[in-house]
Design a protein around this motif. Structure first.
Motif, PDB file in Angstrom:
ATOM      1  N   TYR A 109       0.829  -1.199   0.000  1.00  0.00           N
ATOM      2  CA  TYR A 109       0.000   0.000   0.000  1.00  0.00           C
ATOM      3  C   TYR A 109       0.861   1.246   0.000  1.00  0.00           C
ATOM      4  O   TYR A 109       2.020   1.226   0.412  1.00  0.00           O
ATOM      5  N   THR A 110       0.272   2.304  -0.493  1.00  0.00           N
ATOM      6  CA  THR A 110       0.881   3.618  -0.445  1.00  0.00           C
ATOM      7  C   THR A 110      -0.252   4.619  -0.308  1.00  0.00           C
ATOM      8  O   THR A 110      -1.267   4.513  -0.998  1.00  0.00           O
ATOM      9  N   ASP A 111      -0.105   5.536   0.593  1.00  0.00           N
ATOM     10  CA  ASP A 111      -1.174   6.485   0.898  1.00  0.00           C
ATOM     11  C   ASP A 111      -2.464   5.715   1.120  1.00  0.00           C
ATOM     12  O   ASP A 111      -2.517   4.839   1.958  1.00  0.00           O
ATOM     13  N   SER A 112      -3.483   5.984   0.324  1.00  0.00           N
ATOM     14  CA  SER A 112      -4.776   5.314   0.533  1.00  0.00           C
ATOM     15  C   SER A 112      -5.044   4.208  -0.487  1.00  0.00           C
ATOM     16  O   SER A 112      -6.153   3.698  -0.568  1.00  0.00           O
ATOM     17  N   ASP A 113      -4.042   3.829  -1.262  1.00  0.00           N
ATOM     18  CA  ASP A 113      -4.220   2.791  -2.283  1.00  0.00           C
ATOM     19  C   ASP A 113      -3.521   1.498  -1.876  1.00  0.00           C
ATOM     20  O   ASP A 113      -2.427   1.522  -1.320  1.00  0.00           O
ATOM     21  N   VAL A 114      -4.182   0.379  -2.180  1.00  0.00           N
ATOM     22  CA  VAL A 114      -3.606  -0.941  -1.932  1.00  0.00           C
ATOM     23  C   VAL A 114      -3.534  -1.659  -3.276  1.00  0.00           C
ATOM     24  O   VAL A 114      -4.508  -1.665  -4.031  1.00  0.00           O
ATOM     25  N   VAL A 115      -2.392  -2.255  -3.560  1.00  0.00           N
ATOM     26  CA  VAL A 115      -2.234  -3.067  -4.768  1.00  0.00           C
ATOM     27  C   VAL A 115      -2.065  -4.510  -4.324  1.00  0.00           C
ATOM     28  O   VAL A 115      -1.151  -4.833  -3.558  1.00  0.00           O
ATOM     29  N   LEU A 135     -15.868  -3.965   3.472  1.00  0.00           N
ATOM     30  CA  LEU A 135     -14.866  -3.650   4.485  1.00  0.00           C
ATOM     31  C   LEU A 135     -14.841  -2.154   4.788  1.00  0.00           C
ATOM     32  O   LEU A 135     -14.919  -1.334   3.871  1.00  0.00           O
ATOM     33  N   PRO A 136     -14.719  -1.812   6.053  1.00  0.00           N
ATOM     34  CA  PRO A 136     -14.678  -0.391   6.411  1.00  0.00           C
ATOM     35  C   PRO A 136     -13.465   0.282   5.782  1.00  0.00           C
ATOM     36  O   PRO A 136     -12.371  -0.281   5.760  1.00  0.00           O
ATOM     37  N   GLY A 137     -13.678   1.455   5.231  1.00  0.00           N
ATOM     38  CA  GLY A 137     -12.599   2.212   4.616  1.00  0.00           C
ATOM     39  C   GLY A 137     -12.348   1.894   3.164  1.00  0.00           C
ATOM     40  O   GLY A 137     -11.611   2.609   2.497  1.00  0.00           O
ATOM     41  N   VAL A 138     -12.956   0.834   2.639  1.00  0.00           N
ATOM     42  CA  VAL A 138     -12.753   0.470   1.237  1.00  0.00           C
ATOM     43  C   VAL A 138     -13.789   1.204   0.386  1.00  0.00           C
ATOM     44  O   VAL A 138     -14.993   1.036   0.560  1.00  0.00           O
ATOM     45  N   LEU A 139     -13.296   2.033  -0.537  1.00  0.00           N
ATOM     46  CA  LEU A 139     -14.189   2.777  -1.417  1.00  0.00           C
ATOM     47  C   LEU A 139     -14.539   1.994  -2.672  1.00  0.00           C
ATOM     48  O   LEU A 139     -15.618   2.153  -3.218  1.00  0.00           O
ATOM     49  N   ILE A 148      -5.111  -6.102  -8.473  1.00  0.00           N
ATOM     50  CA  ILE A 148      -6.273  -5.370  -7.972  1.00  0.00           C
ATOM     51  C   ILE A 148      -5.781  -4.056  -7.382  1.00  0.00           C
ATOM     52  O   ILE A 148      -4.821  -4.038  -6.601  1.00  0.00           O
ATOM     53  N   LEU A 149      -6.431  -2.964  -7.744  1.00  0.00           N
ATOM     54  CA  LEU A 149      -6.212  -1.686  -7.095  1.00  0.00           C
ATOM     55  C   LEU A 149      -7.409  -1.460  -6.179  1.00  0.00           C
ATOM     56  O   LEU A 149      -8.548  -1.416  -6.645  1.00  0.00           O
ATOM     57  N   VAL A 150      -7.145  -1.368  -4.884  1.00  0.00           N
ATOM     58  CA  VAL A 150      -8.194  -1.096  -3.912  1.00  0.00           C
ATOM     59  C   VAL A 150      -7.990   0.334  -3.440  1.00  0.00           C
ATOM     60  O   VAL A 150      -6.909   0.685  -2.941  1.00  0.00           O
ATOM     61  N   ILE A 151      -9.008   1.141  -3.591  1.00  0.00           N
ATOM     62  CA  ILE A 151      -8.949   2.535  -3.156  1.00  0.00           C
ATOM     63  C   ILE A 151      -9.643   2.621  -1.806  1.00  0.00           C
ATOM     64  O   ILE A 151     -10.782   2.175  -1.655  1.00  0.00           O
ATOM     65  N   THR A 152      -8.919   3.160  -0.835  1.00  0.00           N
ATOM     66  CA  THR A 152      -9.474   3.263   0.511  1.00  0.00           C
ATOM     67  C   THR A 152      -9.617   4.736   0.896  1.00  0.00           C
ATOM     68  O   THR A 152      -9.164   5.632   0.175  1.00  0.00           O
TER      69      THR A 152
END
Length: 181
Positions: A109-115, A135-139, A148-152
């Motif tokens: 992860y970096t900042d609010s993004d998870v790869v 999941l809480p915080g997952v946009l 997968i790019l997960v934006i939080t």
């Protein structure tokens, strides 16, 4: 006037269920079943229950006190995911755990993004399980074949997600080690 023919697929059935719930005030599974029959869709009570669960349908109280079925808006998985105060452990599902165990290769992860990296062909499966877990915080998630790019919503949410997904993927290894001992 053209007559609509509904295929006998799960996706079509769930689309009809969503249409009924969003256009009518449905108070019970019996009412929903009757509305489906009126549209030419017959379904068992068990199948209807599974469909409602998979669609993340829930009941909300109307102003008069009666409860009606609602479904999250299309394109907004976990529409109210941030308001309920739950933490990530409260939302982990068996499906999410299974796909993390079977498909996950790495998480960063970096900042609010998870790869998340998966085995080839696994990204859609894992991303869908993340969406379904609300999941809480997952946009939201964007999935390719193996990435997968997960934006939080924050760096903390990204860190929690990456850590939990990695922990989930390691749990089977720990279980096997325990079984072999």
């Amino acid at each position: 006037m053209p007559k609509k023919i509904i295929p006998l697929t799960k996706a079509a059935r769930q689309a009809v269920i969503a249409e009924i719930i969003t256009s009518s005030r449905i108070h019970s599974q019996k009412e929903l079943s009757d509305a489906l029959v009126a549209r030419g869709v017959r379904v068992t009570q068990a199948t209807l229950s599974r469909d409602l669960m998979e669609m993340r349908a829930s009941k909300e109280r109307e102003a008069g006190g009666r409860q009606v079925y609602v479904v999250p808006e299309a394109g907004a998985p976990g529409h109210s995911r941030h308001e309920d105060g739950s933490n990530i452990e409260d939302r982990v599902t068996m499906r999410l755990a299974r796909w993390a165990i079977d498909m996950l290769v790495s998480a960063q992860y970096t900042d609010s993004d998870v790869v998340l990296r998966t085995l080839p062909g696994g990204a859609q499966l894992l991303a869908s399980a993340i969406d379904d877990a609300m999941l809480p915080g997952v946009l939201g998630c964007v999935a390719g074949d193996d990435t997968i790019l997960v934006i939080t919503s924050s760096t903390q949410a990204a860190s929690a997600l990456a850590t939990r997904i990695i922990t989930l993927s390691d749990e089977r290894t720990e279980e096997r080690a325990t079984e072999m001992a």
